[in-house]
Every structure is written in structure tokens, then in C-alpha cells.
Design a protein around this motif. Structure first.
Motif, mmCIF file in Angstrom:
data_model
loop_
_atom_site.group_PDB
_atom_site.id
_atom_site.type_symbol
_atom_site.label_atom_id
_atom_site.label_comp_id
_atom_site.label_asym_id
_atom_site.label_seq_id
_atom_site.Cartn_x
_atom_site.Cartn_y
_atom_site.Cartn_z
ATOM 1 N N PRO A 24 0.946 -1.192 0.185
ATOM 2 C CA PRO A 24 -0.056 0.179 0.078
ATOM 3 C C PRO A 24 0.845 1.689 -0.479
ATOM 4 O O PRO A 24 0.660 2.394 -0.692
ATOM 5 N N LEU A 25 1.615 1.266 0.614
ATOM 6 C CA LEU A 25 2.368 2.668 0.709
ATOM 7 C C LEU A 25 3.207 2.707 -0.429
ATOM 8 O O LEU A 25 3.087 3.989 -0.998
ATOM 9 N N ILE A 26 4.115 1.618 -1.361
ATOM 10 C CA ILE A 26 4.332 2.275 -2.510
ATOM 11 C C ILE A 26 3.222 2.709 -3.902
ATOM 12 O O ILE A 26 3.725 3.119 -4.446
ATOM 13 N N ARG A 27 2.195 1.722 -3.278
ATOM 14 C CA ARG A 27 0.818 1.833 -4.295
ATOM 15 C C ARG A 27 0.763 3.741 -3.809
ATOM 16 O O ARG A 27 0.158 4.338 -4.962
ATOM 17 N N SER A 28 0.910 3.986 -3.425
ATOM 18 C CA SER A 28 0.073 5.642 -2.445
ATOM 19 C C SER A 28 1.129 6.667 -3.445
ATOM 20 O O SER A 28 0.352 7.349 -3.518
ATOM 21 N N GLY A 29 2.206 5.782 -3.464
ATOM 22 C CA GLY A 29 3.425 7.305 -3.742
ATOM 23 C C GLY A 29 3.160 6.726 -5.320
ATOM 24 O O GLY A 29 3.632 7.677 -5.975
ATOM 25 N N PHE A 30 3.068 5.497 -5.969
ATOM 26 C CA PHE A 30 3.247 5.982 -7.235
ATOM 27 C C PHE A 30 2.645 5.684 -8.429
ATOM 28 O O PHE A 30 2.386 6.027 -9.287
ATOM 29 N N ALA A 31 1.530 5.262 -7.469
ATOM 30 C CA ALA A 31 0.028 4.691 -8.251
ATOM 31 C C ALA A 31 -0.018 6.262 -9.602
ATOM 32 O O ALA A 31 -0.191 5.773 -10.885
#
Ligand code: ATP
Ligand code: ATP
Ligand code: MG
Ligand code: MG
Lengths: 328, 274, 268, 274, 268
Positions: D105-112
Motif C-alpha cells: 500500500p505504501l508504494i501504491r500510494s506513492g507511485f500509482a
């Protein structure tokens, strides 16, 4: 620095570069001056100039107009090292069902906008008292020019060989104006980065040496000459006959002395002035350009056109002179 | 500490995280541009932000010489018109052919393999043929889009029709429906929101073909402008155009999504809210 | 009286696999047949045969003495366990659909007075199944039980002679199930239907039907499980089912399930 | 008579029906070609079948002047190599980034959102920029394919990862898995067959970009050859190349499908046999 | 003895909606709690709290006297109604997985002797649940009942202290269900588990559990149905459940289902 990259694209006057690279002539001359030269074919002509302008290549083939409007206007100080040829009928205005240039008025004209074709059209129109406002220019990619014309839609095109001969082979077409009527105005050059050249004269010598050796091979009507021209024809997608036909409408400077003379002629600065004013009118010199002379052009013999404080394009005959003198 | 996979950022950090890559990209561009401009103030490749802004203002305010209209709007209008026509025609063909292929076994047997083969032909390779048949005018640009995306839409819709629960088709028959009525009242209305999905998926490709078509023969249009000014490496025009196209692509997608939500609420229940 | 449905030595095979074999069955109008049997033994296949969606590999099926039409029609309504209603139509639209299709072969829509009449009829039917308050909702907004009520209303508004139910309540909560049972029994009586209902729950079968059909393999070859099909192993007129028969039905080891031989069993 | 919707052709008529459109197309071409050639025997647009056959034989037997190899094989090899590299790299990036975005989720929030915006940029519009950054060598052709299809693959895989039943991720945690183990043993293996699906879907676009890239800078390759002879309107070369490309595209797709079936039987159970 | 699980005044809300309220519950090690209640009343939410997948909005949960970890771990196994096994692993692979993950934090795989030992353990567990013959099959090749056995084996091989079951047999045939009941009871006894099992079938609840928890809304506001949550309305030590209590449980009108107020009812 002893490794250099030059770019070329497919056109009758530049095919010798392919032959020179493939047959080892470039390598021979590079070795002689202790450098390496990579010759890269690029199919998209504009892209090759852009790459050169961006610094990816040390040298690139281009026309005099594009040399002024792309690298020079982009602040890249460039030197026209070799004047290879000028178009002597290779670029033409073709009409369908009409035979006079004046009849072009009111038509849509398919051409590669802002290219030498565009320039040729402007010169042609001026010669019959018309201006660009009397026609509608439709930007058309050169790769699709022939099929576009074959589709029957376009009635007027401006383009270059081999497309000209392909189109003229279609029924009811006529060449109404061509570059032989403005001789010496559409010039094909090998342009190199001035800074690089000044730091590495060996690059200039090797390129000029290789170029004129190739030209001397291909210009002869013997076995070797025909073989060279056959190879050049094939690489450009045609055969010997087709290539010879294209050469016929090209004024190649087979002898370096001819090219030197052309560079030193009175006509060249006038031509460049004409080109600069066309480019300025079409916004090619950039938004900031206040007048056609904004970018200075230097010619052999301390002659200049335009702002000599902003010299970005230099016609330099020194290396060709060495070739003429046999000093390479 | 929870497992990484279970960690969810809060609202504020979500927004911050989402902005981060954009900021990094902008900074990176700024440094690269500064570096190049320091070396050659006339460099055209990476214009400074101020040049970009100036150029954008010019594009959106200065009238064109040819027509007296504002360049950007003129190009946008021309491109969007072509895009709308191309996508509209593709959607119509996709709906009709897709439903016919999906719903009627006899038609499917006859044409599905043909459509499958057609969809594999790279349209760019058959450009000359397209020109011959459709000429060089507006039509050919629209046709290139149609040729480029219709096979995908047709096949996707065929798939969607075949995925409709068999039970519904049987149920319709037990209500006395004939084939035409089944298509009209059961299949078509259920497939329209799926058509919108397919169109959304193919919009990227449609833009691709539009720009290619405009690069080949045009007098206006976003793709035309980009390829024209490429001739003198006018990145100060190209970059704003790219951003503008990206924005347009986003808006089109968003509008389609919203339209679908409004018009077909039954289709969207059960979708995650985020 | 001509039987409503008559199976004459019906076989059904898919390729090598024999699903049903030597099926003989006569059902009088107004009977309520419940059908139980192990998973995969061919209960749904039987309904598909009755629908006309499949044709028997051998033998024939008669409807009111005539050969059964080879495709589904409005005389035989069906309710599936799932996907029985149209998600894109409102509750009212779902029930109206059949009336519209019947009256308007080309557009499939009704207008003006004709539409108002059909609408009245549909609303009456929806009120009968207790959905009078949900006319403009979409199926996804309904609970499972309401969806199955809607499916029933949709079928019954066409006044079918035969109603086929394929585990219609399998996915419902026990409480809701009970209400549905009452509803089905009421509709069956009021509409003079002949009902075939497949169920996994033998008690449901006993409670609802006038006749319970138990399907199972008649013979079994462990090396070639697909060689023999299922047939009717018990055909019990309900009321005659004493505890002994029941025990027999429940105890008999079946042969078709993939896990281990399960009997169509009681929910304990 | 059964309803149209219930009528299914037999085996033989299925085959006949499937062939029909191809035969019609061939006949149509023949007539059109004859008509044009009757008017102008030098017409190059629609060469006769015999010319096409001759040309095909020439292409498959005559050695190239540059390297001495047979033209068609040389072009095919060059193009397929680029395609394989481009698609391979895209698949690798797609897998890594897609799984990272989907699983964490952290990566998703950052890069999606960033990836979503990137995927909207039409690559054709940024061609000049791409060439400047990646040069014009072999790299640039591969890069153009990568730029063209990676955003789609990434977003598709992210979607697929998020669609994995939440239950499986929880179950893995109750078996003591840490985040890395969940990615490695639960998510990755389940997502690989879905990656193959995504690659199959994006192959058409990959061909498109390959052909465009080869038209800009190359000295061999299927797209290059078409580009080279296009200016002479040598349809006798272009058409066999188009057919050949279509065939290659079909074969690639077929191979990928079969590979997936072989390698991931668990993924393909429940697919319709037809 | 410390209780295995202790809920202390636990509330669970999603936004406005109160799902569980004022939950107090103490469960000793080895108890088998079955949980029934209307659909949507929060049974699954209770299990998610126990898993650590959700944290209570108010109150706290203790496991063996310590605060419950805030995420799932190997001490609490779970079997869902669906998606409980990994489709990409064989039957053996599914059971091995937990052992491999425990022993090898980086690669998640075992090799050589360690693998052979783990394999033996896994096979023993699979034999205990009757899947000894299907080691190399994939879950899609198994029937529903076999899949749920596999899910049980997969959880139990980790020797959890608590086993959570969310309608594990809801999708199974009655016959297969009965076998599963025996299996679960045996595993519960042999492994000394504390079990929480959600079911829709109150008879299943009575048969399996040592303690039956009935969930329902404690209070109800018809204008604002989401304002109040569910709690434990009956907490029956099984054995004490005489027919009167049973009748009370069955008869009490619930309040939460969307269709009409259903009681957690008997499958009739
Ligand atoms: N179209 C078909 N092609 C091949 N085999 C089929 C087809 N339809 C059904 N079968 C097979 O026929 C058998 C009976 O299937 P059917 O669906 O009638 O069983 P069922 O009794 O309804 O089972 P369940 O209780 O699980 O619904 C099954 O073994 C199934 O695999
Ligand atoms: N993540 C969530 N966000 C918001 N609401 C939720 C969430 N999870 C569950 N709910 C709500 O909480 C309530 C209880 O859900 P839960 O799944 O626990 O019910 P249940 O008793 O298990 O029902 P069923 O018998 O249908 O499985 C429902 O009204 C549901 O809508
Ligand atoms: Mg069935
Ligand atoms: Mg639940």
C-alpha cells in the motif's frame, strides 16, 4: 577525444557515406589519422539533425537550410565541412493534369512543411508572381508522399528524388518547376560541430579524405564505379539505373576544387540570405529572432552574412582545399 | 511494527506520497535544463520553465497567421474532432459487430477467425493501401483510428457478450423472446457499459494513431504541430503540447467513466469506492 | 388425461460420458416434483432437457402429448440459483419484460395504454410475491431472497404451464428460505402449475413436493465411472414416505460425487 | 426452425464459414488488382498474385548486399530480437513494479498516480525526447517498445494483484509469512500467468512501436524494409511483409498461450475448451 | 487459568455504522465456540478482530492475557468459506507452505533433508484429513469438500492455538458436510484447539460447539438502522440447551437482515 560519430540518412547525395563506411574507406582514413569514426544510418532525416543538435553526433549530413534553422538556430556552432552537391532538378514541383506553375494557384500543395521543398515552392511561386497565400500547404510525410499521390487526392506536390521520378511515372503528371531553375540554392552538406572540429582537425581531414576517395571511385564509369553505384542504389531501395537517374539531376562536386570554388563564390552568401529570410518568415529562427540576420553565417574569405557577433554556421573550405591540394 | 504489506498511509501522507514523484521529476528536469542552458543559452532541447510558460501563453493567446485562430485551440479542436469521429465510428462498429459475433453462433463461426487475423495486421504497415482507398483528407485520419482500434473493441465486446451468463439468455427465451428481441432488450443494454470500458481501454491507442495520422498529412492538429515544430526542435512548443494531450486524455477518460456511472448505475454497484 | 410431461426411455450423453440413462417418467398436470441426487448426477441436465435447451441422445420427451419444442419457450418458466433476473432492468422492468416481448415482436417495448395495462399486471404479480415496495430498485440493490422472488414473479407473469426451479433457494439464509417455501406453495396452488424443483436439501424436497424423485447411478463401474448414467432410484409419492423409506433413501450409498460416495443426505 | 441465436453450425460448415471471408477477400483483391493493371500495366499499388509470389521468392532466396544473408530472415531476426528484448524488459518491469504497486500500500500510494499519468502520455508525442535521451542505436528501438507497453502491463498487473482474494493474503499471514515471503511465494507465482495474458494483449502495440522505431533508425528489420521500399510504392514487397508480420504475430500469440497452458495448468482449468 | 481470549467492552464501527457494540466475552483454552446470527450482523467482523486484521474501535482484546497482535500470525489459523487454499500449489505444496515459510525467511523454500522432514509432517497431516491419495493434485481438481479439508490441514500443520472457521462448510453438500463435522471434532480434540466457528446452520452450531454464541442487535432504531450494533444475545453452554431455550432462540425476531427480519433459523 578520438572517437567520433557521424549520422547520415538516405538521399542520393549522401549515399556515398554508406558505401564509404561499408567498404572500409572511412576506417582506412580514420586509422590514418589515429581516430575512430562510427557512421550511423538514420532513416528519419529530421531526427538525425535533432540528434546532432542535441550533441549525440559530432557530424551529420543536412541541407544548407536545415543547417541554419536547426543546429545554428539552436545555438550549436556548426561548420559545413563538405559541400557535397547541390540539387539540380532533384527537387521539383509536380502538378496533376496541369502543366504550368502558375496554375498551382488555389490548390492544396502536399509537401514536407518547413523543408527545402517548402523553400523551393516559395522560390517557384515568387518566379511567377504568386505567394504562399495563393496556395494551401498540407504537411505530408515524405515516406508517404508517393502513396498519397497515388491515391488520387493530391493535385500538387513538392518533393525530392526518388519520389519525384516515382510520381512522374504516374499518368497525367507534369514537373512544372524544379531546383535546376534555382541552381546552387539547395545544397547538401556534411556539417560538423565547430568546437569538435577545432579541437580535432583530424576528424575533418579523415572525413574529407574518405569522402573524396569514395567520390572518385563512384564517378568513374568502370567496373568499380558501377559496383559502387549499384551498392548505393540497392541501399536506397532501387538499382543502378534508378540511382544513376537520380544522380543525373544532382550536381555532385566530384572534384574538391569545384566545391571550394562554390564555397568561395559570390552566390553562396546571397543564397544563404534568401534562405535566412525564408526561414525568418516561417518562424524557423526561433521566437526570439528579431530579423533574418539574427544568426550569423561565415563564408570563406572573412565574409559574413548577418550578425557576426552570433556566428553559428560557418562554410569552411579549408579541408576541401587540402583535398584539392592532395595534402591529406 | 506491522508487516509492510499491512501498512497503510494516512490521508495526508497519501497525498504527499502521490505528489512526491511529480515533484522529483520537475526538480530533475529543472536541474538538467539549467545545466544544458548554462552551457549553451540557445539550447532548445530542455527549455527552462519560464520559457515553457511564455511559450504556453503565446500558444494560448496569439492567433495563427493562417486562419487567425488561436493555435492551441485550433489544433485541439481539429484533433478532438478526429478523435471523436474515429472513436465514435469504432464504437459503433464494435458494438454492432461485437454483438453479432458474440450472440449469433452462425456469424461467429463465419467471421471470428477473420476478425482475429485482421486484428493482428499492424495498421502502420498497410498505410499506403489505406491512402489509396480513403484518400489523404480528413477521412484517412479518422479511418486510421478506426482501423487501429476497431478490432480490439470488436473482440473485447464479443468476449463480453459471450461472458453474459447463459442463464439470462435462456430466461429471456422462456419469456418468449425471439433472437432479435434478445439482442435488443437483453444483450445490447447490458453491453453498452462494457463498450464504454472497451473505449476507455483503447483511447490510448486511438491517440497514438491520431498523432501518427496527423504526422503523415495534415494542416492542423496536435500531432501535426508536434511533428512540424520538431523540424526546428522547438521543445518549448512540444512539451506544453505533450502535457496538454496528457491532460486531454485524462479528461476524456474521466468523462467516460463518470458518464458510465451516471447512466448505468446497476453496472457499477459493487465497485470499490476508491 | 394426457400427462403434462412424459419421458420415454430418454438417454443423455456428452461424448463418452453417460449422464442420464433409461429415463421413463410420467408427470400429470399440477404435480410438484422435487428432485434430489448427488452433485453432478444430472439433475440440471434433466431441467435442460425439459427446457429444450438440450435434446435427448436417445428416446423422446412429450409435452401434453406432443414432442417437446427443441428450444425454450414461454410455456416453461425457469428460476435458477443465480443469474435469474436481468441486472440492467429495474424490478418492475424485469417483470414487464416478458409482457413487452410478447406484445411487441419488433421493438420489444410497449407504449401508452398497452404499457399501463402491462404495468398493472406486473405490479399485481410483484405484490403477490411481496415486492410491491421495491418497483424501481435494481436487482443488485436487492437481497438474495428478494432477487429470487423477483425471478419467480418474472416467470409467473407469463403464466407458464410448467415451472422449473434449479436449486432456487440454495444460496439463501434458512429464515428467508422458509418464507420462500410458503410463497412457492401458494403460487403453485394459485397458478395451477406443474413444478419440477431440484434441491440439495431432502427435507425441502419432502416438505414441498407431491412427489420426490431421487436420482442416482443405477449401476457403477469403478474403472469407468463415466460409463453409466443416473436414473430415478426412488419415485416417492409424498405422504407414502414412512420413516423406513426415508431411512432407505438416506442410507443408500450413492456413487457419483467426486469426493467420496455421498448419499443425498439430510442436513443434520 | 430454431431461433437464430440457438442455431449452431456443424463441424464442416464451421470450417467452411470460417474460410469464406478469406476467400472473398482474396477474390476481391484479385479483381481490384486486375482492374488496375488493365488500366496501367505498370501500376504498383495492387500487384498481381504472380508478382507477389515472385517477389516473395526473391525475398526468401536473394542474399542482402550488406551482409550476404537472406533479406527476409535477416529482417525477421533483427525485428524479433528487438521485439523479444523490448517485450521481455517490459514484462520484467511490469512484473516487479506491478507487484510492488499492487501488494504494498505504501508504494501504491506513492507511485500509482504517477504511473497512471505516465500511461496517458502518448509515446508518439514524446518520440523526439526519447531519441535524445536514449540515442538512436539498438537501445532506442527497444526503449520505444518498452515505453510504449510497460505502463499498460504495470497497471494491468497491479490490478491483477489487487484482485487476488484478500483471503489468500490473510491465510499466508496465518501461516507466518512475512511481506517478502508473501510476495515471493503467494503473489508472484499467481501473477506470472496473468503477466503472460497482459503480454499477449500488448503484443499488437509492441509491433506498432517496433515498426515505428525501425522506420526512424535502423538498417535492417521488417519495419525498416517496409519504410525503405515505401517511397517507391513497392507493394510487391510490402504486402508479403505485412502477411509475414501478421503470421509472426499470430505465432507469437499462440506460443505464449500454449506456454501458459503447459506451465500453469492450475490457472487454465475452467477455461472453455473451444 | 488465564483465558485464551478475552474481549473487554469491544466496539467496532465502520464510519457511522456500528457493527459490534459492548462485547464482553471470555473463552477458556479448548472451548469450541460456534457463532450464529443474521446475515450482516458482524460475525465475520468478530473473526477479523480475532485475526488482528481489524483493531477494535473501542475496548481491547486479550490473547492469553496479552494484548492481541495487530495482524494475523501463525498462532491463529483460519479457514474461510472460499479462497482458503492457494490455487497455484499442489495439495502437498499447500500444506508444506507454512512449514517452509517458518523455516526459511528469505527464500521461503526448503531443500534436502529439511524438506523431506517437512514433507513427512505434511503428508501425515494430509492423511489425517483423508487427502493422502491426492498429494500432487491442484485445488481446482478437488471437490469443495476436499478443498476445505486441505484448508484445515494447511492451518493445523502450523499447530495454531486458535482456529477460526468462517462458514467453512456453507458451500458443501449435506453428505460431505457430515463427514467434515466428524473431522473437525476429531482434529479439535487431538490438537487441543480453541475454535471459533461461524455458521448459518444453528443445528450445526449445537452439534459441534461446547458453547453457542447468538449475535443480534441489542437495540434497534427503525429510522437509523446503522446506529446500533450487534452483541451477544445468547451465550449457551451446550448441554444446558433444553428445548425451551432452543425455541426462544429460534423464535426471536432478529432485526438486521435486508429482506425482512429473519431469525437465525433452522433449516427446515
Ligand atoms: N455441456 C456439457 N458438456 C459436457 N458435460 C456436461 C455438460 N453439461 C453437464 N455435463 C456433465 O454432466 C454431468 C451432470 O451435470 P449436471 O449439471 O446435470 O449435474 P447436477 O446434478 O445438476 O449437479 P449439481 O448438483 O452439482 O448442480 C456432470 O458430470 C457434468 O460434468
Ligand atoms: N471494511 C468494511 N467497511 C465498511 N463496512 C463493513 C466492512 N466490513 C464489513 N462491513 C459491514 O459490517 C457489517 C457486518 O459485516 P460482516 O461481514 O461481519 O457480517 P456477517 O455477520 O459475517 O454476515 P454474513 O452472514 O453475510 O457473512 C455489514 O453491514 C457490512 O456491510
Ligand atoms: Mg445442477
Ligand atoms: Mg460473514
Amino acid at each position: 577525444k578520438d572517437q567520433f560519430r557521424i549520422a547520415w540518412s538516405i538521399y542520393v547525395g549522401w549515399m556515398p557515406w554508406d558505401y564509404a563506411a561499408e567498404s572500409g574507406i572511412v576506417k582506412k582514413w580514420a586509422d590514418k589519422y589515429g581516430i575512430e569514426i562510427e557512421v550511423v544510418q538514420i532513416n528519419d532525416y529530421v531526427e538525425s539533425i535533432n540528434q546532432y543538435t542535441a550533441g549525440a553526433f559530432d557530424g551529420c549530413v543536412m541541407t544548407n537550410m536545415d543547417a541554419l534553422t536547426i543546429p545554428a538556430a539552436g545555438g550549436v556552432d556548426s561548420t559545413a565541412l563538405i559541400i557535397g552537391d547541390f540539387s539540380n532538378g532533384n527537387d521539383a514541383v509536380i502538378l496533376r493534369d496541369k502543366t504550368e506553375l502558375a496554375e498551382i494557384a488555389g490548390q492544396k500543395v502536399n509537401l514536407v512543411e518547413l523543408s527545402v521543398s517548402h523553400y523551393l515552392l516559395a522560390r517557384g511561386l515568387a518566379s511567377v508572381g504568386l505567394s504562399e497565400r495563393d496556395v494551401t500547404v498540407v504537411n505530408t510525410s515524405d515516406a508517404d508522399m508517393v502513396s498519397a499521390f497515388a491515391s488520387g487526392g493530391p493535385t500538387a506536390v513538392v518533393t525530392w528524388n526518388p519520389l519525384v521520378s516515382e510520381i512522374l511515372a504516374m499518368p497525367n503528371t507534369a514537373k512544372v518547376f524544379d531546383s535546376s531553375q534555382i541552381p546552387g540554392e539547395i545544397i547538401d552538406l556534411m556539417v560538423v560541430n565547430t568546437e569538435t572540429l577545432e579541437a580535432n582537425p583530424a576528424l575533418g581531414k579523415a572525413l574529407v579524405g574518405a569522402w573524396y576517395e569514395t567520390l572518385s571511385i563512384m564517378s568513374k564509369d568502370d567496373e568499380a564505379g558501377r559496383a559502387a553505384r549499384t551498392a548505393m542504389g540497392k541501399a536506397s531501395g532501387t538499382d543502378l539505373a534508378g540511382y544513376d537517374a537520380q544522380l543525373a539531376s544532382t550536381k555532385m562536386f566530384f572534384e574538391p576544387a569545384e566545391a571550394v570554388a562554390f564555397a568561395k563564390s559570390e552566390q553562396l552568401p546571397l543564397t544563404m540570405e534568401e534562405v535566412a529570410s525564408f526561414s525568418f518568415d516561417h518562424g524557423l529562427l526561433g521566437e526570439g529572432a528579431p530579423n533574418p540576420g539574427f544568426i550569423g553565417v561565415a563564408f570563406p574569405g572573412e565574409r559574413y552574412f548577418g550578425d557576426d557577433g552570433n556566428l553559428k554556421l560557418r562554410f569552411d573550405s579549408a579541408y576541401m582545399q587540402m583535398a584539392a591540394d592532395g595534402a591529406l | 511494527m506491522k508487516r509492510l504489506i499491512n501498512q497503510r498511509p494516512g490521508r495526508v501522507s497519501t497525498a504527499a506520497l502521490a505528489l512526491l514523484p511529480f515533484v522529483v521529476l520537475a526538480l530533475f528536469y529543472m536541474f538538467a535544463s539549467d545545466a544544458r542552458l548554462a552551457e549553451n543559452p540557445n539550447d532548445k532541447l530542455l527549455p527552462s520553465f519560464s520559457t515553457l510558460a511564455e511559450s504556453f501563453v503565446r500558444l494560448t493567446t496569439e492567433p495563427s497567421q493562417r486562419t487567425g485562430e488561436i493555435l492551441l485551440w485550433q489544433d485541439t479542436e481539429a484533433s478532438l474532432r478526429r478523435l471523436a469521429q474515429g472513436v465514435g465510428i469504432s464504437a459503433a462498429i464494435g458494438l454492432i459487430v461485437g454483438v453479432a459475433l458474440g450472440a449469433i453462433p452462425l456469424i461467429r463461426s463465419g467471421f471470428a477467425p477473420f476478425v482475429a487475423v485482421l486484428s493482428l495486421i499492424p495498421p502502420m504497415a498497410v498505410l499506403p493501401v489505406l491512402f489509396i482507398v480513403f484518400g489523404l483528407g480528413e477521412v484517412s485520419k479518422v479511418v486510421l483510428i478506426v482501423v487501429g482500434i476497431t478490432p480490439f473493441i470488436v473482440r473485447d465486446l464479443q468476449q463480453r457478450v459471450q461472458e453474459l451468463p447463459r442463464e439470462l439468455i435462456i430466461k429471456a427465451q422462456t419469456l418468449g423472446a425471439n433472437s432479435w428481441q434478445i439482442v435488443l432488450r437483453v444483450i445490447l443494454p447490458q453491453v453498452v457499459p462494457r463498450l464504454i470500458d472497451a473505449v476507455r481501454l483503447s483511447l490510448g491507442t486511438a491517440w497514438l494513431f491520431l498523432i501518427s495520422a496527423e504526422a503523415i498529412a495534415a494542416t492542423e492538429g496536435l500531432g501535426y504541430r508536434i511533428f512540424l515544430v520538431r523540424r526546428y526542435l522547438a521543445m518549448d512548443v512540444i512539451l506544453p503540447y505533450v502535457v496538454w494531450i496528457t491532460l486531454l486524455a485524462y479528461l476524456t477518460d474521466f468523462l467516460l467513466k463518470q458518464t458510465s456511472r451516471r447512466a448505468f448505475p446497476w453496472y457499477h454497484t459493487g465497485e470499490p469506492g476508491r | 388425461m394426457t400427462p403434462r410431461i412424459r419421458f420415454e426411455n430418454v438417454w443423455m450423453t456428452y461424448g463418452d460420458q453417460v449422464v442420464l440413462e433409461r429415463l421413463n417418467l410420467t408427470v400429470a398436470p399440477g404435480e410438484f416434483c422435487t428432485i434430489v441426487g448427488a452433485s453432478g448426477c444430472g439433475k440440471t441436465t434433466l431441467l435442460r432437457l425439459l427446457l429444450g435447451e438440450e435434446t435427448p441422445s436417445r428416446g423422446r420427451i412429450l409435452l401434453d402429448g406432443e414432442p417437446l419444442p427443441a428450444e425454450p419457450g414461454p410455456d416453461r418458466g425457469i428460476v435458477f440459483q443465480r443469474y435469474s433476473v436481468f441486472p440492467h432492468l429495474s424490478v418492475l422492468g424485469n417483470v414487464l419484460l416478458g409482457l413487452e416481448l410478447r406484445a411487441s415482436p419488433v421493438t420489444g417495448r410497449l407504449l401508452g395504454a398497452a404499457r399501463r395495462n402491462a404495468q398493472e399486471e406486473a405490479v399485481a404479480m410483484l405484490e403477490a410475491v411481496g415486492l410491491g415496495q421495491a418497483l424501481s430498485k435494481y436487482p443488485t440493490q436487492l437481497s438474495g431472497g428478494m432477487q429470487q422472488r423477483l425471478a419467480l414473479a418474472q416467470s409467473l407473469v407469463m403464466h407458464p404451464r410448467i415451472l422449473l426451479l434449479d436449486e432456487p433457494f440454495g444460496a439463501l439464509d434458512p429464515g428467508i428460505r422458509r418464507d420462500m417455501h410458503e410463497l412457492v406453495l401458494r403460487l403453485w396452488r394459485e397458478n395451477n402449475l406443474t413444478v419440477f424443483m431440484v434441491t440439495h436439501d431432502i427435507r425441502e424436497g419432502f416438505y414441498l413436493g407431491t412427489r420426490l424423485l431421487v436420482f442416482d447411478k443405477l449401476r457403477y463401474d469403478p474403472d469407468e465411472p463415466q460409463a453409466y448414467g443416473a436414473g430415478i432410484t426412488y419415485d416417492l409419492p409424498i405422504g407414502q414416505a414412512d420413516s423406513e423409506t426415508l431411512a432407505a433413501v438416506l442410507g443408500r450409498p450413492g456413487a457419483a460425487a467426486s469426493d467420496r460416495p455421498p448419499a443425498p443426505g439430510l442436513q443434520r
